[in-house]
Design a protein around this motif. Structure first.
Motif, short mmCIF file in Angstrom:
data_model
loop_
_atom_site.label_atom_id
_atom_site.label_comp_id
_atom_site.label_asym_id
_atom_site.label_seq_id
_atom_site.Cartn_x
_atom_site.Cartn_y
_atom_site.Cartn_z
N GLY A 151 -5.76 11.99 9.27
CA GLY A 151 -5.65 10.56 9.04
C GLY A 151 -6.85 9.97 8.36
N VAL A 152 -8.04 10.43 8.74
CA VAL A 152 -9.26 9.92 8.11
C VAL A 152 -9.28 10.30 6.63
CG1 VAL A 152 -11.77 10.17 8.04
CG2 VAL A 152 -10.60 9.88 10.23
N VAL A 153 -8.92 11.53 6.32
CA VAL A 153 -8.91 11.97 4.92
C VAL A 153 -7.91 11.16 4.11
CG1 VAL A 153 -8.37 13.90 3.40
CG2 VAL A 153 -9.70 14.29 5.48
N MET A 154 -6.74 10.92 4.70
CA MET A 154 -5.69 10.20 3.99
C MET A 154 -6.12 8.77 3.66
SD MET A 154 -1.86 9.36 5.34
CE MET A 154 -2.55 8.08 6.39
N SER A 155 -6.82 8.12 4.58
CA SER A 155 -7.17 6.71 4.38
C SER A 155 -8.10 6.51 3.20
CB SER A 155 -7.81 6.16 5.66
OG SER A 155 -9.03 6.81 5.94
N TYR A 156 -8.88 7.52 2.85
CA TYR A 156 -9.79 7.38 1.71
C TYR A 156 -9.04 7.20 0.39
CZ TYR A 156 -14.02 8.40 4.35
OH TYR A 156 -15.07 8.32 5.23
N GLN A 157 -7.81 7.64 0.35
CA GLN A 157 -7.05 7.53 -0.90
C GLN A 157 -6.73 6.09 -1.26
OE1 GLN A 157 -3.89 10.67 -1.44
NE2 GLN A 157 -4.53 11.18 0.64
N PHE A 158 -6.76 5.19 -0.27
CA PHE A 158 -6.57 3.78 -0.60
C PHE A 158 -7.65 3.29 -1.56
CE2 PHE A 158 -4.19 3.78 3.48
CZ PHE A 158 -2.99 3.29 2.99
N GLY A 159 -8.84 3.85 -1.42
CA GLY A 159 -9.92 3.46 -2.32
C GLY A 159 -10.00 4.28 -3.58
N THR A 160 -9.67 5.57 -3.48
CA THR A 160 -9.81 6.44 -4.66
C THR A 160 -8.62 6.33 -5.61
OG1 THR A 160 -8.85 8.29 -3.40
CG2 THR A 160 -11.26 8.08 -3.41
N ASN A 161 -7.41 6.40 -5.07
CA ASN A 161 -6.22 6.45 -5.91
C ASN A 161 -5.45 5.13 -5.99
OD1 ASN A 161 -6.90 9.10 -6.12
ND2 ASN A 161 -5.08 9.92 -5.13
N TRP A 162 -5.65 4.26 -5.01
CA TRP A 162 -4.85 3.04 -4.93
C TRP A 162 -5.73 1.81 -4.77
CZ3 TRP A 162 -0.11 4.05 -6.37
CH2 TRP A 162 0.39 5.34 -6.17
N SER A 163 -6.76 1.73 -5.58
CA SER A 163 -7.73 0.64 -5.45
C SER A 163 -7.12 -0.71 -5.80
CB SER A 163 -8.95 0.91 -6.33
OG SER A 163 -8.57 1.02 -7.70
N VAL A 164 -6.19 -0.75 -6.74
CA VAL A 164 -5.57 -2.03 -7.11
C VAL A 164 -4.71 -2.53 -5.95
CG1 VAL A 164 -4.05 -3.20 -8.73
CG2 VAL A 164 -5.60 -1.42 -9.55
N PHE A 165 -3.98 -1.63 -5.33
CA PHE A 165 -3.22 -2.01 -4.14
C PHE A 165 -4.15 -2.52 -3.04
CE2 PHE A 165 -1.95 -0.66 0.14
CZ PHE A 165 -0.81 -1.42 0.32
N SER A 166 -5.26 -1.81 -2.82
CA SER A 166 -6.21 -2.22 -1.79
C SER A 166 -6.79 -3.60 -2.09
CB SER A 166 -7.34 -1.19 -1.67
OG SER A 166 -6.83 0.08 -1.32
N GLU A 167 -7.08 -3.85 -3.35
CA GLU A 167 -7.63 -5.14 -3.72
C GLU A 167 -6.62 -6.27 -3.52
OE1 GLU A 167 -9.36 -7.52 -7.67
OE2 GLU A 167 -8.62 -5.46 -7.83
N LYS A 168 -5.38 -6.04 -3.93
CA LYS A 168 -4.38 -7.10 -3.88
C LYS A 168 -3.80 -7.29 -2.48
CE LYS A 168 -2.96 -6.91 -8.73
NZ LYS A 168 -3.39 -8.30 -8.99
#
Length: 470
Positions: free
Chosen positions: A73-90
């Motif tokens: 789960g910890v590893v997966m959550s990092y992808q919000f910043g690496t691969n899905w930064s626009v989603f994370s921002e919006k």
């Protein structure tokens, strides 16, 4: 080498791969935590040492499963910043707090009492230890609640406003964000799925040991408890799935039409397509095997109720129909297979042959992984069926991805595949080794329970590894 690949497809594949690995462990740990809670409660209430042995047996397995779930789960959550930064921002102003609440309320609760649960049996009183087990079980359910709240908001967004920067922000009460239209259906369906997943894993282990030794009391007890869960909960899950499907038809009709393979409208009632090969280019299901009017009966509870088709919606709104079509059928087929095993076990119990029918035990062993496959198939149906959106109807997946080149995403995807298969493959092998060991035949006593009260004397030769020194 990877320059010609689509980075959006690669980013989606990476997230799908990691979340599929991850979701196996929470689905198991949610059910196992509640199962351990029941075992310890029965152990302390009845004084029967078979429950003590089963608690200790499954506690070791739970510890490994919980640890692998945390790491993945910890590893997966990092992808919000690496691969899905626009989603994370919006979507971060809405999604971020919900995920933070999951950590603050659920993960801290689990982590705080997990040590007592794992290592405190001989160090704290029986009441405190049982309380620790109950808090870990409660923590897994709270964790599921917050995560389902996040996913439900992405599926059926509500309670939001969009600020000048194009971000989703709370537009009113947080209750509107948490308790969206699909939330209760998703939560019930997911938690029951976790319980069934655990029941069939436990039942498979019990059946495996019954095939080797029908007299083992631990194997008999775990198999009996698992089959009760299968027989009683599988029908409830089918009803919950039906209610969830009706809710999805109301709020995400394109997803349901893709699941059913209904390309064209059915003004006089839709058939139920059992099998076939969806062809979105031709907008048809080739070689279909269908039953007239049954689709409308299931989705509208009226065999002649009209249903729209995918062609009633813009083609760019369609999800990948072939994936959703088949993942849904895998999930449903396994659900009815679970029901079949449960009914078979009821018949065997009625005939007083629950521990004597090897073919039932073999079938239970084969069905052991069925819960894990079903939850992954269900997750694929939910997430792929939401495409082409991350926030349904509002934010497209293509507009949510980070500005990364395809080679960078492909390299990290390959790294994940190698590391996950090595690390979690080793963990799964260790779990299989633990499950292959039969439960102890002797009876252990609850802590602080005098031996005479349990009906066991030192002369019986039975060890009591969890009994306190008095």
């Amino acid at each position: 080498m990877f320059a010609g690949l689509d980075p959006v497809v690669l980013a989606r594949a990476q997230f799908a791969f990691t979340i599929s690995f991850h979701f196996i462990f929470p689905a198991f740990s949610i059910g196992l935590a509640s199962y351990l809670f029941v075992l310890e409660g029965l152990w302390l209430k009845t004084g029967q040492g078979v429950y003590a042995n089963l608690y200790r047996y499954w506690l070791k397995i739970f510890a490994v499963v919980f640890g692998m779930g945390v790491v993945s789960g910890v590893v997966m959550s990092y992808q919000f910043g690496t691969n899905w930064s626009v989603f994370s921002e919006k979507a971060g102003p809405v999604v971020g707090p919900l995920m933070a609440y999951e950590v603050l309320t659920a993960f801290f609760l689990e982590a705080g009492f997990l040590g007592v649960m794992l290592f405190g049996m001989n160090k704290v009183g029986k009441g405190l230890h049982f309380f620790a087990t109950s808090m870990v079980a409660l923590g897994t359910l709270i964790s599921a609640t917050w995560i389902i709240a996040v996913n439900s908001w992405m599926q059926t967004p509500a309670g939001y406003a969009i600020n000048a920067a194009g971000q989703f922000v709370p537009g009113g009460s947080w209750a509107d964000i948490i308790f969206t239209a699909s939330f209760p259906y998703r939560l019930v369906h997911t938690v029951i799925a976790a319980y069934l997943t655990t029941a069939f894993a436990v039942g498979a282990v019990g059946a495996w040991h019954l095939l080797k030794d029908r007299a083992n009391p631990g194997a008999r007890k775990m198999f009996s408890m698992a089959m009760w869960m299968a027989a009683l909960v599988a029908p409830v899950q089918i009803l919950a799935g039906d209610a969830h499907g009706l809710n999805t038809l109301e709020h995400q009709p394109v997803k349901v039409l893709a699941m059913e393979g209904d390309y064209h409208p059915s003004p006089d009632g839709a058939p139920l397509i059992l099998f076939g090969l969806p062809d979105s280019e031709a907008a048809e299901v080739r070689y279909e095997l269908s039953l007239p009017h049954l689709g409308s009966l299931i989705l509208k509870h009226d065999p002649f109720a009209p249903l729209p088709g995918l062609t009633d919606f813009p083609r760019e709104e369609w999800p990948p129909v072939h994936i959703v079509f088949w993942s849904f059928r895998i999930m449903v087929a396994l659900g009815f297979a679970m029901l079949g095993i449960g009914l078979w076990s009821l018949f065997a119990r009625y005939r007083r042959r629950l521990y004597e029918w090897p073919w039932l035990h073999r079938a239970a062993v084969v069905m052991g992984p069925s819960g894990f496959v079903a939850v992954i198939a269900g997750w694929v149906t939910t997430e792929v069926g939401r495409q082409p959106y991350t926030v349904y109807g509002l934010l497209r997946t293509a507009d949510s991805v980070s500005p990364l080149a395809a080679p960078a995403v492909a390299a990290s995807l390959l790294a994940f595949v190698v590391v996950y298969f090595v690390a979690f493959g080793a963990g799964t092998y260790y779990l299989a080794r633990l499950m292959a060991r039969p439960p102890e035949r002797g009876e252990s006593e609850p802590p602080h329970l005098p031996q005479r009260a349990a009906g066991i004397t030192p002369a019986s030769g039975v060890t009591a590894p969890f009994a306190t020194k008095e």
